[in-house]
Design a protein around this motif. Structure first.
Motif, PDB file in Angstrom:
ATOM      1  N   LEU A  29      -8.514  -5.518   6.995  1.00 47.03           N
ATOM      2  CA  LEU A  29      -6.885  -4.932   6.899  1.00 47.03           C
ATOM      3  C   LEU A  29      -6.350  -4.051   6.538  1.00 47.03           C
ATOM      4  CD1 LEU A  29      -3.753  -6.279   7.425  1.00 47.03           C
ATOM      5  CD2 LEU A  29      -3.950  -7.430   4.728  1.00 47.03           C
ATOM      6  N   HIS A  30      -7.089  -3.343   5.584  1.00 49.09           N
ATOM      7  CA  HIS A  30      -7.001  -1.470   5.378  1.00 49.09           C
ATOM      8  C   HIS A  30      -7.478  -1.051   5.925  1.00 49.09           C
ATOM      9  CE1 HIS A  30      -6.683   1.461   2.732  1.00 49.09           C
ATOM     10  NE2 HIS A  30      -7.659   1.711   2.817  1.00 49.09           N
ATOM     11  N   LYS A  31      -8.739  -0.996   6.918  1.00 48.46           N
ATOM     12  CA  LYS A  31      -9.241  -0.312   7.858  1.00 48.46           C
ATOM     13  C   LYS A  31      -8.168   0.337   9.290  1.00 48.46           C
ATOM     14  CE  LYS A  31     -12.499  -1.712   9.725  1.00 48.46           C
ATOM     15  NZ  LYS A  31     -13.812  -2.157  10.005  1.00 48.46           N
ATOM     16  N   HIS A  32      -7.584  -1.170   9.365  1.00 49.72           N
ATOM     17  CA  HIS A  32      -6.304  -1.293  10.440  1.00 49.72           C
ATOM     18  C   HIS A  32      -4.710  -0.980   9.836  1.00 49.72           C
ATOM     19  CE1 HIS A  32      -3.529  -3.069  13.630  1.00 49.72           C
ATOM     20  NE2 HIS A  32      -2.586  -3.210  13.120  1.00 49.72           N
ATOM     21  N   LEU A  33      -4.451  -0.793   8.390  1.00 48.25           N
ATOM     22  CA  LEU A  33      -3.640  -0.541   8.041  1.00 48.25           C
ATOM     23  C   LEU A  33      -3.458   1.258   8.069  1.00 48.25           C
ATOM     24  CD1 LEU A  33      -2.653  -2.412   4.926  1.00 48.25           C
ATOM     25  CD2 LEU A  33      -1.955  -2.801   7.458  1.00 48.25           C
ATOM     26  N   THR A  34      -4.976   2.367   7.587  1.00 43.14           N
ATOM     27  CA  THR A  34      -4.983   3.323   7.720  1.00 43.14           C
ATOM     28  C   THR A  34      -5.194   3.446   8.806  1.00 43.14           C
ATOM     29  OG1 THR A  34      -6.504   2.146   5.625  1.00 43.14           O
ATOM     30  CG2 THR A  34      -6.605   5.221   6.579  1.00 43.14           C
ATOM     31  N   ALA A  35      -5.690   2.558  10.157  1.00 34.88           N
ATOM     32  CA  ALA A  35      -5.493   3.453  11.272  1.00 34.88           C
ATOM     33  C   ALA A  35      -4.116   3.425  12.595  1.00 34.88           C
ATOM     34  CB  ALA A  35      -5.972   2.648  12.133  1.00 34.88           C
ATOM     35  N   VAL A  36      -3.388   2.713  11.447  1.00 29.42           N
ATOM     36  CA  VAL A  36      -2.020   2.582  12.092  1.00 29.42           C
ATOM     37  C   VAL A  36      -0.922   3.975  11.744  1.00 29.42           C
ATOM     38  CG1 VAL A  36       0.398   1.522  11.340  1.00 29.42           C
ATOM     39  CG2 VAL A  36      -1.404   0.570  11.934  1.00 29.42           C
ATOM     40  N   LYS A  37      -0.995   3.812  10.343  1.00 27.46           N
ATOM     41  CA  LYS A  37      -0.779   4.938   9.446  1.00 27.46           C
ATOM     42  C   LYS A  37      -1.604   6.191   9.716  1.00 27.46           C
ATOM     43  CE  LYS A  37      -0.055   6.778   4.811  1.00 27.46           C
ATOM     44  NZ  LYS A  37      -0.290   6.311   3.213  1.00 27.46           N
ATOM     45  N   ALA A  38      -2.480   6.816  10.676  1.00 23.58           N
ATOM     46  CA  ALA A  38      -2.489   7.668  10.663  1.00 23.58           C
ATOM     47  C   ALA A  38      -2.564   7.724  12.379  1.00 23.58           C
ATOM     48  CB  ALA A  38      -4.442   7.841  11.208  1.00 23.58           C
ATOM     49  N   ALA A  39      -2.019   6.850  13.085  1.00 27.45           N
ATOM     50  CA  ALA A  39      -1.485   7.466  14.454  1.00 27.45           C
ATOM     51  C   ALA A  39       0.341   7.102  13.587  1.00 27.45           C
ATOM     52  CB  ALA A  39      -1.399   6.210  14.997  1.00 27.45           C
ATOM     53  N   CYS A  40       0.459   6.842  13.151  1.00 28.60           N
ATOM     54  CA  CYS A  40       1.815   7.129  12.831  1.00 28.60           C
ATOM     55  C   CYS A  40       1.667   8.967  12.498  1.00 28.60           C
ATOM     56  CB  CYS A  40       3.182   6.735  11.337  1.00 28.60           C
ATOM     57  SG  CYS A  40       2.853   5.107  12.079  1.00 28.60           S
ATOM     58  N   GLN A  41       1.240   8.849  11.465  1.00 20.52           N
ATOM     59  CA  GLN A  41       1.304  10.360  11.384  1.00 20.52           C
ATOM     60  C   GLN A  41       0.923  11.052  12.249  1.00 20.52           C
ATOM     61  OE1 GLN A  41      -2.159  10.499   7.841  1.00 20.52           O
ATOM     62  NE2 GLN A  41      -0.398  10.488   6.402  1.00 20.52           N
ATOM     63  N   LYS A  42      -0.388  11.370  12.924  1.00 19.07           N
ATOM     64  CA  LYS A  42      -0.629  12.411  14.151  1.00 19.07           C
ATOM     65  C   LYS A  42       0.824  12.421  15.066  1.00 19.07           C
ATOM     66  CE  LYS A  42      -3.291  11.856  18.210  1.00 19.07           C
ATOM     67  NZ  LYS A  42      -4.663  11.219  18.411  1.00 19.07           N
ATOM     68  N   ASN A  43       1.372  11.323  14.841  1.00 19.90           N
ATOM     69  CA  ASN A  43       2.857  11.620  16.049  1.00 19.90           C
ATOM     70  C   ASN A  43       4.128  11.724  15.591  1.00 19.90           C
ATOM     71  OD1 ASN A  43       1.446  10.177  18.913  1.00 19.90           O
ATOM     72  ND2 ASN A  43       0.741   9.664  17.531  1.00 19.90           N
ATOM     73  N   GLY A  44       3.422  11.906  14.180  1.00 19.00           N
ATOM     74  CA  GLY A  44       5.172  12.546  13.502  1.00 19.00           C
ATOM     75  C   GLY A  44       5.818  11.412  13.489  1.00 19.00           C
ATOM     76  N   ILE A  45       5.119  10.474  12.907  1.00 22.50           N
ATOM     77  CA  ILE A  45       6.367   8.856  12.928  1.00 22.50           C
ATOM     78  C   ILE A  45       5.974   9.438  11.705  1.00 22.50           C
ATOM     79  CG2 ILE A  45       5.972   7.144  13.210  1.00 22.50           C
ATOM     80  CD1 ILE A  45       5.277   7.487  16.283  1.00 22.50           C
ATOM     81  N   GLU A  46       7.160   8.777  10.960  1.00 21.90           N
ATOM     82  CA  GLU A  46       7.393   8.255   9.200  1.00 21.90           C
ATOM     83  C   GLU A  46       6.854   6.881   8.855  1.00 21.90           C
ATOM     84  OE1 GLU A  46      11.379   9.176   7.965  1.00 21.90           O
ATOM     85  OE2 GLU A  46      10.350   8.039   5.537  1.00 21.90           O
ATOM     86  N   TYR A  47       6.236   6.311   8.305  1.00 23.82           N
ATOM     87  CA  TYR A  47       5.778   5.296   8.030  1.00 23.82           C
ATOM     88  C   TYR A  47       5.718   4.858   6.989  1.00 23.82           C
ATOM     89  CZ  TYR A  47       2.196   1.918   7.195  1.00 23.82           C
ATOM     90  OH  TYR A  47       1.171   0.812   6.808  1.00 23.82           O
ATOM     91  N   VAL A  48       6.029   3.589   6.530  1.00 20.44           N
ATOM     92  CA  VAL A  48       6.421   3.113   5.017  1.00 20.44           C
ATOM     93  C   VAL A  48       5.926   1.347   5.282  1.00 20.44           C
ATOM     94  CG1 VAL A  48       8.891   1.724   4.531  1.00 20.44           C
ATOM     95  CG2 VAL A  48       9.085   4.487   5.603  1.00 20.44           C
ATOM     96  N   GLN A  49       5.216   1.123   4.767  1.00 23.15           N
ATOM     97  CA  GLN A  49       4.832  -0.419   4.127  1.00 23.15           C
ATOM     98  C   GLN A  49       5.917  -0.937   3.226  1.00 23.15           C
ATOM     99  OE1 GLN A  49       1.410  -1.267   2.072  1.00 23.15           O
ATOM    100  NE2 GLN A  49       0.245  -0.999   3.793  1.00 23.15           N
ATOM    101  N   ALA A  50       5.877  -2.032   3.351  1.00 21.21           N
ATOM    102  CA  ALA A  50       7.191  -2.654   2.750  1.00 21.21           C
ATOM    103  C   ALA A  50       6.388  -4.183   2.536  1.00 21.21           C
ATOM    104  CB  ALA A  50       8.273  -3.683   4.006  1.00 21.21           C
ATOM    105  N   ASP A  51       5.821  -4.650   1.533  1.00 18.12           N
ATOM    106  CA  ASP A  51       5.772  -5.747   0.762  1.00 18.12           C
ATOM    107  C   ASP A  51       6.983  -6.859   0.302  1.00 18.12           C
ATOM    108  OD1 ASP A  51       4.921  -8.028  -0.609  1.00 18.12           O
ATOM    109  OD2 ASP A  51       3.274  -6.826  -1.872  1.00 18.12           O
ATOM    110  N   THR A  52       6.606  -8.336   1.484  1.00 19.07           N
ATOM    111  CA  THR A  52       8.193  -9.236   0.644  1.00 19.07           C
ATOM    112  C   THR A  52       8.239  -9.328  -0.291  1.00 19.07           C
ATOM    113  OG1 THR A  52       6.151 -11.082   2.118  1.00 19.07           O
ATOM    114  CG2 THR A  52       8.059  -9.771   3.659  1.00 19.07           C
ATOM    115  N   HIS A  53       6.925  -8.632  -1.023  1.00 26.99           N
ATOM    116  CA  HIS A  53       6.880  -9.761  -2.566  1.00 26.99           C
ATOM    117  C   HIS A  53       8.140  -9.090  -3.428  1.00 26.99           C
ATOM    118  CE1 HIS A  53       5.930 -10.290  -6.707  1.00 26.99           C
ATOM    119  NE2 HIS A  53       5.002  -9.055  -6.463  1.00 26.99           N
TER     120      HIS A  53
END
Lengths: 301, 733
Positions: free
Chosen positions: A253-277
């Motif tokens: 999962l962490h690999k996926h999240l890291t990839a998503v974050k990297a993709a966002c950063q690459k495109n100048g997109i702000e990434y926020v991770q929200a935990d429903t907790h």
């Protein structure tokens, strides 16, 4: 649907766009572009001293009474909120705050943001998506627009498929006017399909914020004993001892999240991770405070 | 392999419990509808094999732990080559009990023999029902009261309680051989040897001893033979001082003066012994008690030390002497005993050949040399009392009328030709244990000597037909004795470099050639060359005849052929020759324990009963056996105890002494590892001095109990399972 307490906590914060947007807001927004257009909002009775050019002559012709047209002010900020309503978003973990599913959490966050934006006389457009955009309300600055947005969110159809990429492409075509686009999703999709959609949105000049909403269970995998996992969205059944695969799962999962974050950063997109907790207000407050801090830093710079 | 509690092995089925739990767990699960299914499926795909392997390992560890604990409850034992259920059956056993002198050592409260007896008793009492056993007492001989294993264990225990401690040495090979001789004939399914010993090092054969190796190999190859070694030895050689040797400085001890006893002490310990007292006790020669005669003190004893103690004997006969030192933890080696024949008078008969035409003077010179007091009496001195040797001179013609038994030695001084009757008398005289000294001069008839004396074995060699001239390297007449190879007791005195000039003095111009026969094939010779001339030819020869001896000089005792009578060497040679042959082949009066005492008795006593008494008061009856030469011999072989023995009949008492072997005082012990090296293929079960013998033997019989090992492995499995479960658990949760 909207927790007044939540609203009270974020109502004081301003939502300021980081990127340069079209138009201006009186006292708060500045637009590099000249001219503006207005949208008719409502009528009111003529009071001596009103500007005669705002008299609605059609109404006088019908009613032989004088009414003044009231217009919605055209703003620089259009906030488009897109909420993932696929089946995977309906997961509720045992530690979810208020027992909210990811979808409910995203809905609440979107609604709260709608209220905030409308409160500051900015426009909000909203939509839901699964394998494409399956629900949409056009932008409006009217206060009553909040209810329309809420209705849209609540009535979002459940779809087993997720196609974020397609939805983002759809969105990029719908939203012409530059503004802030906030996407609420668990992003359980292939990063390769996600990236082009995000890129398309950015290409439109939007400020894109991706809020990845995840349940605490997904982030911690706390299951004990023997568990049979059934896929909510993706097909498959797996019987296993969660403890024995916990680390491997979290690594995956962490690999996926890291990839998503990297993709966002690459495109100048702000990434926020929200935990429903975490409560919605806490997450939004932190996020908005960070934006204000960054905007202030950017203004001073 | 054996199971002492076989019924409990059923608990091993509990090993299925972890498996059952695992299966039940797999059938009992909760269902979770999961959003991140793709990630989970991907994880399982990548890790399923590893996860399954881990699960299997953990389950195996849990199962193994349960099975091992259950198996441990059944008390399995391991004994190579044995399989039984529920314990051991009857055995045939031999208890080899070391009763050598070293077992009398008191390391603590009990002596080693006390401990050994207890261990042997415990071993016998612990035998399974229906077993048979016997006991072999082992020192340097093996003695078995009961020839075969008996089931009458009560009788065996009584015999064990009465088993005495001997004064013998240690010979493990002897004991083990005796045990195998008994067990080898037994066809029992289980045969056991219990060797109860102190592991004294000197008692064990070297690993390369061929006979020992063969014995061990034979026993090891036999089926169902177990060896148990109960080790009752402790401590080291510290604190053990022993009287190692006692001897007289002179071969012949007489009443004519002070005798010197040389006592050798040895400290077998590392620490010097301080203030070691040495006491000499002698008896009166009539069987009375021993009385202190001399004492000495060794200030500090490290290693060995020789102490000189003086004593006098008032009368001739057999005397008992003892040398004692102070008490220590092994008292048995603190005393050493000797029995000595004290010579009152040696009566010598000189036959003067000059009376029949020989050159006069030889007999005179001989008498003067042997009995100087009689020859040259001093005023107011009893001459007969002064001389140890009493010499009487007679003419050859007077021989027939004399009783030779009244003399200890006869000297033929240049006698021309002894008659046959005389030769017969002389042959009997010498064979009976007396001596004949012959001086060969110009009067001698060589052919007659070769025929008359030679055929009766009374000549050490064959006489040449004529005397020869003795010339030196330059051809000048007159050569002396050779001063090399002086080992014979008669000339050993001259081996000392200080005394050699005396031997080198005499000059011989003529001598009789004597051809001494060399025995073929390395057989023991009864003839010997006592001394040679400088040209290598025999000058003095000897021959053992029966229990006596003949010594022949190749030249006469007169001045005709040499100046020997005028030289000091003549005195020494003649006296020593007489002393050497006078008492003949004396019986050994001092022996080692377990050696056979042999005493010659008059032939008339053959068939009569003699009473033998041992040092511990035991008596036995002996009957002499007639010998070939008209004599009789009485023998006593039961000499296991150190001390004085008596063989008596009527008024005649013969006394002897036996001593333990000096090496037995070395209490150094052999390590168990070194013992094991000497038992290749035969792995003994060890029993320590503090261990319960019966229990250890039972363990050795059934084998080593495995439950502690199994339990330890089970705990290890549980610990490993816990650790692995912890290690394989996810981190940071």
């Amino acid at each position: 649907m909207i927790d007044p307490e939540v609203l009270a906590k974020i109502g004081r914060l301003d939502l300021k766009a980081r990127a340069i947007v079209e138009g201006f807001m009186t006292g708060m927004h500045k637009s590099p572009y000249k001219g503006y257009s207005v949208e008719f909002a409502q009528h009111r009775g003529y009071v001596p001293g009103d500007d005669l050019k705002h008299i609605d002559w059609k109404v006088w012709g019908k009613s032989e009474r004088f009414y003044i047209k009231q217009y919605e002010a055209e703003t620089n900020l259009v906030c488009t909120l897109l909420v993932d309503s696929s089946t995977s978003m309906r997961y509720v973990g045992k530690d979810a705050h208020g027992k909210l599913s990811k979808l409910a959490w995203a809905q609440l966050a979107a609604a709260a943001l709608t209220y905030l934006v409308l409160n500051q006389s900015d426009a909000v457009a909203a939509g839901t998506f699964a394998d494409g955009i399956n629900g949409w309300v056009e932008r409006s600055t009217r206060k009553i627009h909040l209810q329309r947005v809420v209705d849209l969110l609540e009535q979002a159809p459940e779809t087993k498929q997720t196609g974020i990429g397609k939805a983002l492409h759809d969105l990029a075509q719908r939203v012409r006017r530059r503004g802030i686009v906030m996407v609420f999703s668990d992003l359980f999709d292939d990063v390769a399909t996600l990236l082009p959609g995000l890129a398309h949105l950015r290409h439109g000049g939007h400020e894109v914020v991706v809020v990845q909403v995840l349940d605490h269970d997904e982030l911690t995998f706390p299951f004990e004993g023997m568990v049979q996992f059934k896929g909510l969205e993706a097909p498959g059944i797996a019987l296993c001892h969660p403890r024995s695969v916990k680390k491997a799962f979290l690594d995956e999962l962490h690999k996926h999240l890291t990839a998503v974050k990297a993709a966002c950063q690459k495109n100048g997109i702000e990434y926020v991770q929200a935990d429903t907790h975490m409560p919605v207000d806490v997450v939004l407050s932190a996020y908005l405070a960070r934006r204000e801090h960054m905007a202030a830093a950017g203004g001073r710079g | 392999m054996n199971l002492l509690a076989p019924l409990l092995v059923g608990f091993t089925v509990l090993g299925a419990v972890p498996i059952i739990i695992h299966l039940l767990n797999r059938s009992r699960f909760r269902v979770v509808e999961w959003a991140a299914m793709e990630f989970l499926l991907r994880t399982l795909q990548k890790n399923s094999r590893r996860v399954q392997l881990r699960d299997v390992i953990l389950m195996l560890l849990r199962t193994a732990a349960v099975v091992l604990v259950a198996l441990a409850l059944a008390r399995p034992t391991y004994a190579p080559g044995r399989f039984a259920i529920g314990g051991s059956g009857s055995v045939s056993a031999v208890v080899v009990l070391d009763n050598s002198l070293s077992m009398g050592c008191r390391d603590a409260v009990d002596t080693r023999f006390d401990l050994a007896r207890k261990a042997a008793r415990s071993a016998i009492e612990g035998l399974p029902k229906g077993s048979a056993a016997t006991v072999v007492l082992m020192s340097d001989v093996a003695v078995s009261e009961v020839a075969e294993p008996t089931q009458d264990l009560a009788y065996l225990l009584t015999a064990l309680d009465q088993a005495p401690l001997s004064d013998g040495g240690t010979a493990i090979a002897t004991g083990l051989q005796a045990a195998w001789s008994i067990l080898g004939k037994v066809s029992a399914s289980a045969r056991e040897i219990y060797l109860v010993t102190d592991l004294q090092a000197r008692g064990w054969p070297a690993a390369d001893d061929v006979a020992w190796a063969e014995l061990v190999r034979t026993i090891a190859a036999a089926k169902d033979v177990r060896l148990f070694i109960a080790d009752v030895g402790r401590g080291d050689a510290a604190g053990n001082v022993a009287v190692e040797k006692v001897e007289f400085s002179d071969d012949l001890v007489g009443t004519d003066g002070e005798a010197t006893v040389l006592a050798t002490l040895r400290n077998h310990g590392e620490t010097p012994a301080i203030g070691v007292s040495v006491d000499l006790l002698v008896d009166d020669g009539k069987g009375g008690e021993l009385r202190p005669s001399a004492t000495a003190l060794v200030d500090e004893l490290s290693g060995t030390a020789q102490v000189r103690l003086a004593c006098r004997f008032d009368r001739g006969g057999r005397h008992r002497i003892e040398v004692r030192t102070g008490p220590d933890r092994l008292p048995a080696d603190n005393t050493r005993r000797v029995v000595v024949d004290v010579v009152d008078k040696i009566k010598v008969l000189i036959v003067d050949g000059a009376a029949e035409g020989g050159v006069p003077g030889g007999a005179t010179f001989l008498r003067a040399a042997l009995s100087p007091g009689i020859s040259m009496p001093a005023a107011g001195v009893d001459a007969s009392a002064a001389d140890q040797i009493e010499a009487t001179v007679v003419a050859p013609g007077q021989l027939a009328g004399l009783t030779l038994d009244d003399f200890q030695a006869v000297v033929l001084s240049d006698v021309a030709q002894p008659s046959a009757a005389v030769a017969d008398a002389l042959a009997s005289f010498v064979a009976g244990g007396r001596g004949l000294l012959i001086f060969l001069g110009g009067n001698v008839q060589p052919a007659a000597y070769n025929r008359i004396l030679g055929e009766r074995g009374l000549l050490p060699g064959t006489l040449g037909s004529a005397p020869r001239a003795l010339l030196d390297d330059k051809g000048v007449a007159g050569i002396g004795f050779a001063t090399a190879d002086l080992t014979h007791p008669i000339v050993a005195f001259f081996a000392d470099k200080a005394a050699q000039p005396w031997l080198a003095q005499p000059r011989f111009r003529q001598a009789w050639p004597l051809a001494v026969a060399v025995p073929a094939n390395g057989a023991k010779a009864d003839t010997a060359v006592v001394a040679r001339f400088a040209d290598g030819q025999p000058a003095v020869t000897s021959r053992a005849v029966g229990r006596g001896e003949v010594v022949a000089f190749a030249a006469p005792a007169d001045k005709e052929w040499s100046d020997l009578p005028l030289r000091p060497a003549f005195l020494m040679l003649t006296r020593r020759a007489i002393q050497h042959i006078a008492l003949g082949s004396r019986p050994r009066l001092t022996l080692a324990v377990n050696e056979t005492i042999v005493q010659g008795v008059p032939a008339r006593d053959a068939g009569e009963t003699f009473i033998a008494r041992d040092p511990r008061g035991g008596e036995s009856r002996l009957v002499p056996v007639a010998g070939r030469d008209g004599t009789a011999v009485v023998q006593l072989s039961a000499t296991a105890f150190a001390g004085f023995y008596e063989i008596a009949r009527d008024n005649v008492t013969f006394r002897f002494a036996t001593n333990p072997p000096a090496e037995e005082s070395d209490l150094a012990l052999l390590a168990r590892e070194a013992v094991a090296e000497r038992l290749p293929g035969l792995v003994p079960a060890w029993i320590g001095a503090d261990e319960n013998v019966a229990v250890r033997i039972e363990h050795g019989r059934t084998g080593r109990e495995l439950w502690p090992l199994l339990f330890a492995i089970a705990v290890a499995c549980l610990v490993a399972e816990s650790i692995l479960a912890l290690v394989w658990a996810p981190k940071g949760t």
